[in-house]
Write a protein that holds these residues in place. Structure first.
Motif, PDB file in Angstrom:
ATOM      1  N   TRP A  61       3.772   3.360  -5.962  1.00 24.31           N
ATOM      2  CA  TRP A  61       2.803   3.232  -7.043  1.00 24.31           C
ATOM      3  C   TRP A  61       2.937   4.393  -8.019  1.00 24.31           C
ATOM      4  CZ3 TRP A  61      -0.119  -0.566  -8.713  1.00 24.31           C
ATOM      5  CH2 TRP A  61      -0.525  -1.559  -7.832  1.00 24.31           C
ATOM      6  N   ALA A  68       0.816  -1.213   0.000  1.00 27.69           N
ATOM      7  CA  ALA A  68       0.000   0.000   0.000  1.00 27.69           C
ATOM      8  C   ALA A  68       0.851   1.266   0.000  1.00 27.69           C
ATOM      9  CB  ALA A  68      -0.911   0.000   1.217  1.00 27.69           C
ATOM     10  N   ASP A 114      -7.824   2.280  -8.371  1.00 26.07           N
ATOM     11  CA  ASP A 114      -8.790   1.279  -7.951  1.00 26.07           C
ATOM     12  C   ASP A 114      -8.823   1.167  -6.434  1.00 26.07           C
ATOM     13  OD1 ASP A 114      -9.374  -2.057  -9.256  1.00 26.07           O
ATOM     14  OD2 ASP A 114     -10.674  -0.330  -8.982  1.00 26.07           O
ATOM     15  N   VAL A 115      -7.630   1.327  -5.851  1.00 28.25           N
ATOM     16  CA  VAL A 115      -7.559   1.248  -4.391  1.00 28.25           C
ATOM     17  C   VAL A 115      -7.710   2.629  -3.748  1.00 28.25           C
ATOM     18  CG1 VAL A 115      -6.111   0.588  -2.463  1.00 28.25           C
ATOM     19  CG2 VAL A 115      -6.045  -0.726  -4.565  1.00 28.25           C
ATOM     20  N   PHE A 116      -6.911   3.572  -4.236  1.00 27.59           N
ATOM     21  CA  PHE A 116      -6.895   4.900  -3.614  1.00 27.59           C
ATOM     22  C   PHE A 116      -7.747   5.854  -4.433  1.00 27.59           C
ATOM     23  CE2 PHE A 116      -3.684   3.999  -0.550  1.00 27.59           C
ATOM     24  CZ  PHE A 116      -2.887   3.031  -1.130  1.00 27.59           C
ATOM     25  N   CYS A 117      -9.076   5.664  -4.356  1.00 32.17           N
ATOM     26  CA  CYS A 117      -9.928   6.420  -5.281  1.00 32.17           C
ATOM     27  C   CYS A 117     -10.252   7.833  -4.826  1.00 32.17           C
ATOM     28  CB  CYS A 117     -11.210   5.665  -5.566  1.00 32.17           C
ATOM     29  SG  CYS A 117     -11.989   5.003  -4.111  1.00 32.17           S
ATOM     30  N   THR A 118      -9.656   8.322  -3.739  1.00 31.50           N
ATOM     31  CA  THR A 118      -9.952   9.705  -3.360  1.00 31.50           C
ATOM     32  C   THR A 118      -8.739  10.603  -3.521  1.00 31.50           C
ATOM     33  OG1 THR A 118      -9.456   9.160  -1.081  1.00 31.50           O
ATOM     34  CG2 THR A 118     -11.760   9.131  -1.745  1.00 31.50           C
ATOM     35  N   TRP A 152      -6.182  11.495 -10.024  1.00 33.23           N
ATOM     36  CA  TRP A 152      -7.230  11.597 -11.047  1.00 33.23           C
ATOM     37  C   TRP A 152      -6.852  12.654 -12.085  1.00 33.23           C
ATOM     38  CZ3 TRP A 152     -10.696   8.111 -11.982  1.00 33.23           C
ATOM     39  CH2 TRP A 152     -11.238   7.338 -10.949  1.00 33.23           C
TER      40      TRP A 152
END
Lengths: 313, 114, 238
Positions: free
Chosen positions: A143, A138, A168-172, A177
């Motif tokens: 990443w 994580a 997909d995991v850290f979507c905030t 983004w």
């Protein structure tokens, strides 16, 4: 006690460091303050940080005046700045010192990977990051740097794939983004980019730059048969105007372009602007012209020649 | 890391960058200060031999003194060190009560009972 | 006012305080050594982030067009493929986690032990060696109801409630030490008082994924979408 940094303080401190007078060196306290403001505000000034910071680290007074944790924070900050400016030898020296002090730290490993990236050795960098992820699946930094490696190699599709896995995991993570959106734009995938900007807007609706980018993408997506997208863009540009208290020139241009497109390319009833929209167009045109008149009157003629100003102004 | 944009009266935008680490650090400093005052105040109350309600009221008096001294040092503005007046004055007042009571009892017993 | 032997003060009251202080510091250092690196599990992070994303969606849906909102609502709530309708990995439930993974169980056990055992041992030590006499006097008045609790072991019914036994002095120290320990050790030390509160409510710390998902899903499904961006046009035109 710590202070809440502001952009003015940063500019003032930077000014004082740069103009230290008579070829002398900037005082240690000013440099410390500058580095701290850059850290807290996550501001990137690679040249200045590299120059002043490196001198600070190498000076003998630094060992006295800086406490342990601050010294290593500054080392890390200066190292990233040196990687930005491409001074690999100095950066390698700092990385060696950091590895000696923190032998098992994943944060230092990320720095090592970044150094490999800077030297162009992408395979080695990828190896380093994958090793970090093996121990701690994580680790966000690892990443993100994997995605940078793909980008650095020019493999934008792989970068998109890695970033999507991350999101997909850290979507905030709004920054992620935004990065994905810019990757999509470079691959000319406008629709997907628009989706990413929507996510950014959801996460930080008070940040006008996300609304601006979303509005820009909506305007680019709109075609004469899908002018409702341009209308939506008008809405988002208005949001930006509200958030910036009417000072965003980008938003005003965007508004005028959208409204012009609706008016000229629309068919039938969809081409008619509502009263609010007409008032808005007139207001933006007025303000833009006044702005140009005040700040660079030479370009005023170009503005008028674009044809987006509503007739009658 | 938050960017807070606030519109000022004359139409300019004032953007402040909040540094949560600094805020947290200041909060910790505040809590530590209150703890120290609780300890010192507790020992004072005990040595003076205050009992019952008088001792309890003294606790609030010590806290008030601390808050006043803090406000003086801040120059009567909570910016740019804290987020609001609430945090400076009210926050954490009851957190150090147990510490005060402990040292109050300790000092009182050491001096008066034995 | 009772006259108490100064020896009691020198050999009981102050040593108990001193011992508890030292044990607190020792415990903190031992816990720090044993902590190791905490690597988070990806699945639990993902669950937490999904919930956060859904909360953002609900809070800021006014900034999204109806189509975009419905697209995301479907992503979360669709009966077959929705993110909140997936069979949640049972290992995310902290209680389940304990049952299934023996190594995790022993890890949690040792952690709990280092926290709880010193307390129990100290309490037993205090009770064993220093029972049966009055140790201190609290400076504030208390009701008779506390007498039983505070004077364990001293069976004098006529004794003023403010005189406490050693065990109650121990508890007073326990609660009062937190502030001092935080000052000395410089960080969030293990808070005994919090442990006692936590043992009342199980499942603290870990996210209860299945229930949280269901709650978010219900809230999303009930939500009315209101496109607020259009109002900004009106606002900007003024």
């Amino acid at each position: 006690m710590g202070r809440l940094p502001s952009q003015r303080a940063l500019a003032a401190t930077l000014d004082r460091c740069e103009n230290a007078g008579h070829g002398g060196h900037a005082p240690i306290d000013e440099v410390k303050e500058l580095l701290r403001l850059c850290r807290d505000g996550k501001v990137r000034l690679p040249e200045q940080i590299a120059r002043h910071g490196l001198r600070l680290i190498k000076s003998k007074e630094a060992k006295r005046k800086l406490n342990d944790s601050e010294l290593w924070l500054i080392n890390e900050q200066v190292c990233y700045a040196l990687l930005d400016t491409g001074e690999i030898d100095e950066a390698t020296m700092i990385v060696k010192a950091l590895s000696k002090r923190f032998p098992k730290s994943s944060r230092v490993l990320v720095l090592q990977g970044a150094l490999c990236e800077c030297c162009g050795d992408y395979d080695k960098a990828e190896e380093v990051y994958k090793k970090i992820l093996e121990e701690n699946e994580a680790h966000q930094g690892a990443w993100k740097r994997l995605c940078c490696v793909a980008k650095g190699r020019g493999d934008e599709e792989k970068a998109v794939k890695t970033l999507k896995e991350y999101l997909d995991v850290f979507c905030t993570d709004a920054e992620a983004w935004e990065e994905l959106a810019s990757l999509y734009l470079s691959l000319s995938m406008q629709k997907q980019a628009s989706f990413c900007y929507e996510e950014c807007v959801l996460i930080q609706p008070q940040n006008p730059s996300y609304h601006l980018k979303y509005a820009d993408s909506l305007y680019s997506l709109s075609t004469p048969s899908t002018l409702h997208l341009a209308r939506q863009a008008v809405g988002y540009y208005s949001v930006v105007l509200d958030l910036t208290n009417g000072s965003s020139v980008h938003a005003k241009y965007g508004l005028l372009c959208c409204l012009d497109a609706i008016r000229s390319q629309g068919r039938g009833s969809s081409s008619r602007l509502t009263e609010d929209e007409q008032k808005l167009a007139a207001k933006c045109a007025r303000e833009l012209e006044a702005d140009y008149q005040e700040k660079c009157p030479a370009l005023l003629a170009h503005l008028r020649a674009t044809g987006i100003l509503p007739s009658g102004t | 890391m938050r960017i807070v944009a606030s519109k000022k009266g004359d139409g300019t935008i004032e953007k402040e960058l909040f540094s949560p680490e600094s805020l947290k650090q200041n909060g910790v400093a505040l809590t530590n200060g209150r703890t120290i005052i609780a300890i010192a105040g507790g020992m004072t109350s005990g040595i003076l031999g205050l009992t019952g309600l008088k001792g309890g009221l003294c606790y609030f008096m010590y806290m008030l003194l601390f808050t006043a001294a803090l406000a003086l040092k801040l120059g009567w503005k909570y910016q740019p060190y804290f987020a609001s007046w609430n945090q400076v004055c009210v926050d954490g007042i009851f957190a150090s009560v147990t510490t005060y009571i402990l040292f109050w009892t300790l000092a009182y017993n050491s001096v008066h009972v034995f | 006012m009772l006259m108490l032997d100064p020896n009691v003060r020198n050999w009981v009251m102050i040593p108990i305080t001193f011992a508890m202080l030292l044990i607190g510091v020792l415990r903190h250092l031992v816990a720090k050594l044993m902590r190791g690196s905490a690597t988070a599990k990806i699945k639990s992070i993902q669950a937490k982030q999904l919930i956060q994303r859904s909360q953002y969606l609900r809070a800021h849906s006014g900034f999204l067009s109806r189509a975009a909102f419905n697209q995301r609502k479907e992503f979360f709530c669709d009966k077959e493929k929705g993110a909140f309708c997936q069979k949640v990995d049972p290992s995310l439930n902290p209680q389940q986690q304990m049952m299934s993974d023996p190594s995790m169980l022993s890890d949690m056990l040792t952690k709990n032990l280092t926290m709880v055992v010193p307390q129990i041992v100290t309490g037993a030590w205090v009770n064993f060696f220093f029972s049966g006499f009055v140790v201190a006097k609290v400076p504030f008045p208390l009701t008779q109801k506390f007498k039983l609790m505070l004077q364990r072991g001293v069976d004098l019914s006529s004794l003023d409630v403010t005189y406490i036994s050693s065990l109650s002095w121990y508890f007073l120290n326990l609660f009062g030490m937190q502030g001092l320990l935080q000052l000395i050790l410089g960080e969030k030390t293990f808070d005994d008082t919090q442990v006692m509160q936590q043992q009342m409510s199980m499942g603290a710390g870990g996210l209860d994924a299945p229930n949280a998902f269901k709650a978010e899903k219900d809230q999303l499904e009930m939500m009315q979408h209101n496109f607020r961006v259009a109002k900004f046009v009106e606002l900007a035109a003024k």
